[in-house]
Design a protein around this motif. Structure first.
Motif, PDB file in Angstrom:
ATOM      1  N   MET A   1      33.698  -3.718  25.973  1.00 17.55           N
ATOM      2  CA  MET A   1      33.992  -2.493  27.131  1.00 17.55           C
ATOM      3  C   MET A   1      34.491  -3.159  28.413  1.00 17.55           C
TER       4      MET A   1
ATOM      5  N   GLU B   1      30.828   2.536  32.701  1.00 13.71           N
ATOM      6  CA  GLU B   1      30.980   1.174  31.767  1.00 13.71           C
ATOM      7  C   GLU B   1      30.144   0.209  32.302  1.00 13.71           C
TER       8      GLU B   1
ATOM      9  N   GLU C   1      27.352   0.739  33.481  1.00 18.01           N
ATOM     10  CA  GLU C   1      26.106   1.242  33.268  1.00 18.01           C
ATOM     11  C   GLU C   1      25.544   1.555  34.619  1.00 18.01           C
TER      12      GLU C   1
ATOM     13  N   THR D   1      24.851   7.082  33.493  1.00 17.71           N
ATOM     14  CA  THR D   1      24.712   7.264  31.976  1.00 17.71           C
ATOM     15  C   THR D   1      25.391   8.533  31.823  1.00 17.71           C
TER      16      THR D   1
ATOM     17  N   SER E   1      27.154  11.044  27.999  1.00 14.29           N
ATOM     18  CA  SER E   1      27.415  11.051  26.616  1.00 14.29           C
ATOM     19  C   SER E   1      28.702  10.047  26.292  1.00 14.29           C
ATOM     20  N   ASP E   2      28.828   9.701  25.112  1.00 11.32           N
ATOM     21  CA  ASP E   2      30.263   9.247  24.742  1.00 11.32           C
ATOM     22  C   ASP E   2      31.213  10.152  24.778  1.00 11.32           C
TER      23      ASP E   2
ATOM     24  N   ALA F   1      32.456  10.318  28.373  1.00  9.48           N
ATOM     25  CA  ALA F   1      33.137   9.222  28.779  1.00  9.48           C
ATOM     26  C   ALA F   1      34.709   9.432  28.174  1.00  9.48           C
ATOM     27  N   GLU F   2      34.803   9.567  26.914  1.00  7.76           N
ATOM     28  CA  GLU F   2      36.033   9.660  26.309  1.00  7.76           C
ATOM     29  C   GLU F   2      36.972  10.631  26.958  1.00  7.76           C
TER      30      GLU F   2
END
Length: 78
Positions: free
Chosen positions: A1, A47, A49, A52, A54-55, A58-59
């Motif tokens: 990442m 990225e 951190e 925070t 969810s994935d 982020a996508e």
């Protein structure tokens, strides 16, 4: 990442002057660049951190950044 922000000047180093001129003289491009910057910074915070999420979210942001980058590239190649 990657923890390196993907600023427009870094993505298009050959077009830094054109990006600056378009930001000053084209309202649509200025809004587009601002939207890119906002999404890009949010991705960078995730990225790194600092925030925070969810994935999936982020996508979704990364896809939005890519679409904005493609639109910016269209202006730069015109």
């Amino acid at each position: 990442m990657s923890h390196v922000p993907h600023e427009l000047a870094a993505e298009f180093p050959e077009a830094v002057d054109k990006i600056h001129d378009l930001k000053l003289n084209n309202a649509h491009f200025a809004k587009l660049a601002d939207a890119y910057h906002e999404v890009n910074r949010e991705i960078h915070r995730i990225e790194a951190e600092i925030e925070t999420t969810s994935d999936a979210y982020a996508e979704e942001l990364k896809k939005k950044r890519l679409a904005l980058k493609d639109e910016v590239a269209g202006f730069l190649n015109a």
